[in-house]
Design a protein around this motif. Structure first.
Motif, PDB file in Angstrom:
ATOM      1  N   GLY A   1      48.228  27.381  27.602  1.00 39.55           N
ATOM      2  CA  GLY A   1      48.353  28.240  28.773  1.00 39.55           C
ATOM      3  C   GLY A   1      49.612  29.065  28.706  1.00 39.55           C
ATOM      4  O   GLY A   1      50.502  28.810  27.899  1.00 39.55           O
ATOM      5  N   ALA A   2      49.677  30.083  29.565  1.00 35.20           N
ATOM      6  CA  ALA A   2      50.848  30.946  29.627  1.00 35.20           C
ATOM      7  C   ALA A   2      50.932  31.566  31.014  1.00 35.20           C
ATOM      8  O   ALA A   2      49.928  31.709  31.708  1.00 35.20           O
ATOM      9  CB  ALA A   2      50.771  32.040  28.565  1.00 35.20           C
ATOM     10  N   ASP A   3      52.144  31.924  31.385  1.00 38.28           N
ATOM     11  CA  ASP A   3      52.359  32.690  32.612  1.00 38.28           C
ATOM     12  C   ASP A   3      53.368  33.783  32.284  1.00 38.28           C
ATOM     13  O   ASP A   3      53.548  34.116  31.117  1.00 38.28           O
ATOM     14  CB  ASP A   3      52.807  31.783  33.767  1.00 38.28           C
ATOM     15  CG  ASP A   3      54.104  31.029  33.488  1.00 38.28           C
ATOM     16  OD1 ASP A   3      54.917  31.495  32.649  1.00 38.28           O
ATOM     17  OD2 ASP A   3      54.331  29.988  34.125  1.00 38.28           O
ATOM     18  N   GLY A   4      54.038  34.310  33.261  1.00 41.59           N
ATOM     19  CA  GLY A   4      54.956  35.405  33.029  1.00 41.59           C
ATOM     20  C   GLY A   4      56.259  35.026  32.354  1.00 41.59           C
ATOM     21  O   GLY A   4      56.999  35.891  31.907  1.00 41.59           O
ATOM     22  N   ARG A   5      56.550  33.740  32.241  1.00 43.19           N
ATOM     23  CA  ARG A   5      57.830  33.314  31.684  1.00 43.19           C
ATOM     24  C   ARG A   5      57.729  32.277  30.564  1.00 43.19           C
ATOM     25  O   ARG A   5      58.680  32.095  29.809  1.00 43.19           O
ATOM     26  CB  ARG A   5      58.708  32.730  32.786  1.00 43.19           C
ATOM     27  CG  ARG A   5      59.109  33.738  33.811  1.00 43.19           C
ATOM     28  CD  ARG A   5      60.591  33.955  33.718  1.00 43.19           C
ATOM     29  NE  ARG A   5      60.988  35.039  34.597  1.00 43.19           N
ATOM     30  CZ  ARG A   5      61.696  36.070  34.189  1.00 43.19           C
ATOM     31  NH1 ARG A   5      62.062  36.167  32.947  1.00 43.19           N
ATOM     32  NH2 ARG A   5      62.030  37.011  35.030  1.00 43.19           N
ATOM     33  N   HIS A   6      56.618  31.567  30.464  1.00 48.83           N
ATOM     34  CA  HIS A   6      56.493  30.476  29.488  1.00 48.83           C
ATOM     35  C   HIS A   6      55.074  30.394  28.944  1.00 48.83           C
ATOM     36  O   HIS A   6      54.133  30.843  29.587  1.00 48.83           O
ATOM     37  CB  HIS A   6      56.812  29.116  30.139  1.00 48.83           C
ATOM     38  CG  HIS A   6      58.164  29.052  30.757  1.00 48.83           C
ATOM     39  ND1 HIS A   6      58.384  29.366  32.073  1.00 48.83           N
ATOM     40  CD2 HIS A   6      59.357  28.730  30.232  1.00 48.83           C
ATOM     41  CE1 HIS A   6      59.674  29.229  32.333  1.00 48.83           C
ATOM     42  NE2 HIS A   6      60.290  28.850  31.232  1.00 48.83           N
TER      43      HIS A   6
ATOM     44  N   MET B   1      46.149  42.491  28.968  1.00 49.80           N
ATOM     45  CA  MET B   1      46.035  41.772  30.238  1.00 49.80           C
ATOM     46  C   MET B   1      47.323  41.011  30.514  1.00 49.80           C
ATOM     47  O   MET B   1      48.193  40.941  29.645  1.00 49.80           O
ATOM     48  CB  MET B   1      44.822  40.847  30.225  1.00 49.80           C
ATOM     49  CG  MET B   1      44.741  39.907  29.053  1.00 49.80           C
ATOM     50  SD  MET B   1      43.102  39.194  28.772  1.00 49.80           S
ATOM     51  CE  MET B   1      42.245  40.546  28.012  1.00 49.80           C
ATOM     52  N   ASP B   2      47.448  40.438  31.696  1.00 55.19           N
ATOM     53  CA  ASP B   2      48.635  39.628  31.976  1.00 55.19           C
ATOM     54  C   ASP B   2      48.574  38.364  31.120  1.00 55.19           C
ATOM     55  O   ASP B   2      47.533  38.028  30.549  1.00 55.19           O
ATOM     56  CB  ASP B   2      48.760  39.312  33.473  1.00 55.19           C
ATOM     57  CG  ASP B   2      47.642  38.424  33.988  1.00 55.19           C
ATOM     58  OD1 ASP B   2      47.551  37.250  33.574  1.00 55.19           O
ATOM     59  OD2 ASP B   2      46.845  38.902  34.827  1.00 55.19           O
ATOM     60  N   ASN B   3      49.695  37.662  31.017  1.00 57.03           N
ATOM     61  CA  ASN B   3      49.766  36.515  30.103  1.00 57.03           C
ATOM     62  C   ASN B   3      48.768  35.407  30.426  1.00 57.03           C
ATOM     63  O   ASN B   3      48.193  34.816  29.513  1.00 57.03           O
ATOM     64  CB  ASN B   3      51.184  35.939  30.068  1.00 57.03           C
ATOM     65  CG  ASN B   3      52.124  36.750  29.206  1.00 57.03           C
ATOM     66  OD1 ASN B   3      51.720  37.695  28.541  1.00 57.03           O
ATOM     67  ND2 ASN B   3      53.397  36.391  29.230  1.00 57.03           N
ATOM     68  N   ALA B   4      48.571  35.110  31.693  1.00 58.67           N
ATOM     69  CA  ALA B   4      47.642  34.027  32.039  1.00 58.67           C
ATOM     70  C   ALA B   4      46.219  34.375  31.590  1.00 58.67           C
ATOM     71  O   ALA B   4      45.530  33.539  30.982  1.00 58.67           O
ATOM     72  CB  ALA B   4      47.686  33.756  33.541  1.00 58.67           C
ATOM     73  N   ALA B   5      45.774  35.588  31.866  1.00 60.37           N
ATOM     74  CA  ALA B   5      44.437  36.004  31.447  1.00 60.37           C
ATOM     75  C   ALA B   5      44.342  36.086  29.928  1.00 60.37           C
ATOM     76  O   ALA B   5      43.328  35.706  29.337  1.00 60.37           O
ATOM     77  CB  ALA B   5      44.087  37.349  32.072  1.00 60.37           C
ATOM     78  N   ALA B   6      45.405  36.563  29.285  1.00 62.97           N
ATOM     79  CA  ALA B   6      45.414  36.652  27.821  1.00 62.97           C
ATOM     80  C   ALA B   6      45.312  35.270  27.190  1.00 62.97           C
ATOM     81  O   ALA B   6      44.620  35.092  26.179  1.00 62.97           O
ATOM     82  CB  ALA B   6      46.677  37.364  27.339  1.00 62.97           C
TER      83      ALA B   6
END
Length: 125
Positions: free
Chosen positions: A16-21, A97-102
């Motif tokens: 998984g990923a988000d905007g910071r990790h 796409m944003d990190n979570a979607a990517a």
């Protein structure tokens, strides 16, 4: 009901990923990186997707993908048309796409055995 932990049959898997990790295998990454099922390139120097240049794609293109997924941080931000053209002119799909979607998209495609490479952009700490 019996539950079994199944690990993908490739070397690097993105949990998984988000905007910071991001979580790759059992490691937390907080700097931009490139991942394919068999490669992990840490400290990719891109920190802003809108400032990307076609040369920034070199590590991704070297992995010979059929599709590149670009995670641009906490929100979707598009690189220049020249960056997109660098992929499309080679017949390589390019999704932003944003990190979570990517992370979700990359994991599904890798699980299907596709030749996918993803770049994840994180701003400097």
């Amino acid at each position: 009901m019996q539950l079994n932990l199944e690990r993908p049959d490739y070397t690097f898997f993105l949990r998984g990923a988000d905007g910071r990790h991001a979580l790759v295998n059992d490691r937390t990454l907080d700097r931009s990186f490139v991942i394919s099922p068999e490669s992990l390139i840490e400290d990719w120097p891109v920190v802003d997707a809108t400032a990307m240049q076609p040369d920034d794609l070199a590590p991704l293109l070297a992995l010979q993908p059929e599709l590149i997924v670009l995670g641009t941080g906490p929100v979707q931000r598009f690189p220049s048309a020249a960056v997109m053209h660098a992929c499309l002119s080679r017949g390589i799909g390019f999704e932003v796409m944003d990190n979570a979607a990517a992370a979700r998209t990359y994991s599904v495609l890798a699980g299907e055995g596709r030749r996918v490479v993803a770049g994840f952009v994180f701003p400097p700490p």
